[in-house]
Design a protein around this motif. Structure first.
Motif, short mmCIF file in Angstrom:
data_model
loop_
_atom_site.label_atom_id
_atom_site.label_comp_id
_atom_site.label_asym_id
_atom_site.label_seq_id
_atom_site.Cartn_x
_atom_site.Cartn_y
_atom_site.Cartn_z
N SER A 218 7.19 -66.87 -64.14
CA SER A 218 7.97 -67.65 -63.17
C SER A 218 7.52 -67.34 -61.75
O SER A 218 7.38 -68.25 -60.93
CB SER A 218 9.46 -67.34 -63.33
N HIS A 219 7.29 -66.08 -61.47
CA HIS A 219 6.83 -65.70 -60.13
C HIS A 219 5.50 -66.40 -59.81
O HIS A 219 5.30 -66.89 -58.69
CB HIS A 219 6.66 -64.19 -60.06
N ALA A 220 4.61 -66.47 -60.81
CA ALA A 220 3.30 -67.09 -60.58
C ALA A 220 3.44 -68.59 -60.36
O ALA A 220 2.82 -69.16 -59.45
CB ALA A 220 2.39 -66.81 -61.77
N PHE A 221 4.26 -69.26 -61.15
CA PHE A 221 4.36 -70.71 -61.05
C PHE A 221 5.24 -71.16 -59.88
O PHE A 221 5.00 -72.23 -59.30
CB PHE A 221 4.88 -71.30 -62.35
N GLU A 222 6.25 -70.37 -59.53
CA GLU A 222 7.13 -70.74 -58.42
C GLU A 222 6.38 -70.79 -57.09
O GLU A 222 6.77 -71.52 -56.18
CB GLU A 222 8.29 -69.75 -58.31
N ALA A 223 5.30 -70.02 -57.01
CA ALA A 223 4.55 -69.96 -55.75
C ALA A 223 4.00 -71.33 -55.35
O ALA A 223 3.86 -71.61 -54.16
CB ALA A 223 3.40 -68.95 -55.87
N GLY A 224 3.70 -72.17 -56.32
CA GLY A 224 3.13 -73.48 -55.99
C GLY A 224 4.00 -74.65 -56.38
O GLY A 224 3.54 -75.80 -56.33
N ASP A 225 5.24 -74.38 -56.81
CA ASP A 225 6.09 -75.47 -57.31
C ASP A 225 7.55 -75.12 -57.01
O ASP A 225 8.18 -74.35 -57.72
CB ASP A 225 5.88 -75.63 -58.82
N ASP A 226 8.09 -75.72 -55.95
CA ASP A 226 9.46 -75.40 -55.52
C ASP A 226 10.51 -75.75 -56.57
O ASP A 226 11.59 -75.16 -56.59
CB ASP A 226 9.79 -76.16 -54.22
N ALA A 227 10.20 -76.70 -57.44
CA ALA A 227 11.18 -77.15 -58.43
C ALA A 227 11.05 -76.43 -59.77
O ALA A 227 11.80 -76.72 -60.70
CB ALA A 227 11.07 -78.65 -58.64
N PHE A 228 10.10 -75.48 -59.86
CA PHE A 228 9.88 -74.82 -61.14
C PHE A 228 11.15 -74.14 -61.65
O PHE A 228 11.53 -74.29 -62.81
CB PHE A 228 8.75 -73.78 -61.03
N ALA A 229 11.81 -73.37 -60.80
CA ALA A 229 13.00 -72.62 -61.24
C ALA A 229 14.11 -73.55 -61.69
O ALA A 229 14.84 -73.24 -62.65
CB ALA A 229 13.49 -71.71 -60.12
N ILE A 230 14.25 -74.69 -61.02
CA ILE A 230 15.28 -75.66 -61.43
C ILE A 230 14.98 -76.17 -62.83
O ILE A 230 15.86 -76.20 -63.70
CB ILE A 230 15.32 -76.83 -60.43
N ARG A 231 13.73 -76.57 -63.06
CA ARG A 231 13.35 -77.09 -64.39
C ARG A 231 13.49 -76.00 -65.44
O ARG A 231 13.96 -76.26 -66.56
CB ARG A 231 11.92 -77.63 -64.38
N ARG A 232 13.09 -74.78 -65.11
CA ARG A 232 13.18 -73.69 -66.09
C ARG A 232 14.62 -73.47 -66.53
O ARG A 232 14.92 -73.36 -67.72
CB ARG A 232 12.63 -72.40 -65.47
N ASP A 233 15.54 -73.42 -65.58
CA ASP A 233 16.93 -73.10 -65.91
C ASP A 233 17.57 -74.18 -66.78
O ASP A 233 18.37 -73.86 -67.67
CB ASP A 233 17.74 -72.90 -64.63
N VAL A 234 17.26 -75.45 -66.53
CA VAL A 234 17.91 -76.51 -67.30
C VAL A 234 17.16 -76.86 -68.58
O VAL A 234 17.77 -77.37 -69.54
CB VAL A 234 18.12 -77.79 -66.44
N LEU A 235 15.85 -76.59 -68.63
CA LEU A 235 15.07 -76.97 -69.79
C LEU A 235 14.93 -75.87 -70.84
O LEU A 235 14.71 -76.15 -72.02
CB LEU A 235 13.67 -77.43 -69.36
N TYR A 236 15.08 -74.61 -70.43
CA TYR A 236 14.89 -73.50 -71.38
C TYR A 236 15.76 -73.65 -72.63
O TYR A 236 15.27 -73.53 -73.75
CB TYR A 236 15.13 -72.17 -70.68
N PRO A 237 17.08 -73.90 -72.48
CA PRO A 237 17.89 -74.04 -73.71
C PRO A 237 17.51 -75.25 -74.54
O PRO A 237 17.65 -75.23 -75.77
CB PRO A 237 19.32 -74.15 -73.17
#
Length: 345
Positions: A267-286
């Motif tokens: 997540s740390h690696a991908f968040e650096a270039g994608d502001d929406a990564f954490a949003i997608r991760r939190d809602v898509l993981y389940p």
């Protein structure tokens, strides 16, 4: 319709032709649901791997050979070097890797090695030939695509015979209600942010993904380093799916602390270039977790490859199916523990 498996004699003949050298012997190395691999003992030189791909309508051979050619060309040495292929014979020749199946003897640093390899892959996103690579198998480029994939798998499993009341009870009483909550949360979160859940992820934010990645497809060298095999599904995908699938894959069975560390590092690696990564991760993981539950339960479908694989192992198929259901229950429980809001009340 799948092609018949090849014999050791066939492997010697095909291997000799593809390598242009004499093969002294061929030994079956390992079998999988989609392929068979032979270790070729060469009359001169190191052993090679001959992989046979039964035909199922998908070009697994081409996808893997192209992927490994791309990785080898750009200096990746932890994946097998491709040597030659014969699509007409459904076979390809690769560098042979010695090593033990990593999943049988996991180590504490495995999550870090998995993450390091996936991060290394992303350094090749703009390398020569990258844009020509195919999309990963079952790739997802929008939340709505993920929802559609879940619903498609769910519909297929609902057609399982009625003679499995425990399966029905788990699906209707646990999996479906919790996933419905996850989907509502996803759509509500996107609406709050003014985002379109049907919009495709921009190419600049996509990741190179093995798609079927983890300890189950890794060999451990004598020095403890992991080498990675099986790239039949390699290609472009949402990095959230890459992270989720690697953490969740039942074949790896990563301990919770290792899975969490892998998620954090990636997540740390991908968040650096994608502001929406954490949003997608939190809602898509389940949601990706629910899809994995359904994949595990595919063994209940009479026509599925996973069911045929279980049957080939011998023993009581009913007991083996119950084991798959237990695996899905444990995976579902872990997903709900990560987000208690998903537990139906």
């Amino acid at each position: 319709m799948s092609e018949p498996e090849i014999s050791a004699r066939d492997a010697v003949s095909i291997g000799s032709r593809l390598s242009g050298a004499r093969v002294a012997a061929a030994q079956p190395a390992r079998s999988g649901g989609n392929n068979r691999v032979f270790r070729l003992e060469m009359a001169n030189g190191p052993p090679l791997a001959l992989k046979h791909y039964p035909s199922d309508g998908r070009d697994r051979l081409g996808q893997e050979f192209d992927a490994l050619t791309f990785l080898s060309r750009h200096g990746i040495t932890s994946t097998p070097r491709p040597i030659a292929k014969d699509p007409a014979a459904f076979c390809a020749l690769y560098q042979w890797f010695d090593g033990d199946a990593a999943v049988l003897h996991p180590r504490q640093d495995d999550a870090d090695q998995l993450a390091d390899f996936l991060i290394e892959l992303q350094t090749l996103r703009n390398a020569e030939g990258a844009k020509a690579l195919r999309n990963a198998s079952a790739s997802i480029f929008s939340p709505e695509e993920a929802i559609a994939q879940y619903e498609q798998r769910l519909d297929g499993l609902r057609r399982a015979p009625e003679s499995h009341p425990d399966l029905r009870a788990f699906m209707d009483g646990s999996l479906v209600p919790s996933t419905s909550i996850a989907i509502r949360k996803l759509r509500r979160r996107y609406a709050e942010l003014g985002l379109d859940p049907a919009a495709d992820l921009a190419p600049a934010h996509r990741a190179l993904s093995p798609s079927d990645f983890g300890l189950h497809n890794a060999l451990r060298a004598p020095d403890g380093r992991l080498r990675f095999i099986d790239f039949e599904y390699f290609g472009w995908d949402d990095p959230v799916k890459l992270v989720s699938d690697t953490a969740l894959h039942p074949g790896s069975n990563l301990p919770e602390d290792s899975a969490n560390r892998l998620i954090a590092v990636l997540s740390h690696a991908f968040e650096a270039g994608d502001d929406a990564f954490a949003i997608r991760r939190d809602v898509l993981y389940p949601l990706f977790g629910a899809i994995w539950c359904l994949i595990v339960l595919n063994a209940y479908l009479p026509e599925s490859r996973s069911r045929r694989a279980l049957a080939a192992q011998g023993g009581d198929l009913t007991v083996r199916l119950a084991g798959q259901l237990d695996k899905a229950r444990r995976l579902h429980q872990a997903i709900c523990e990560r987000d208690p809001d998903l537990t139906p009340r």
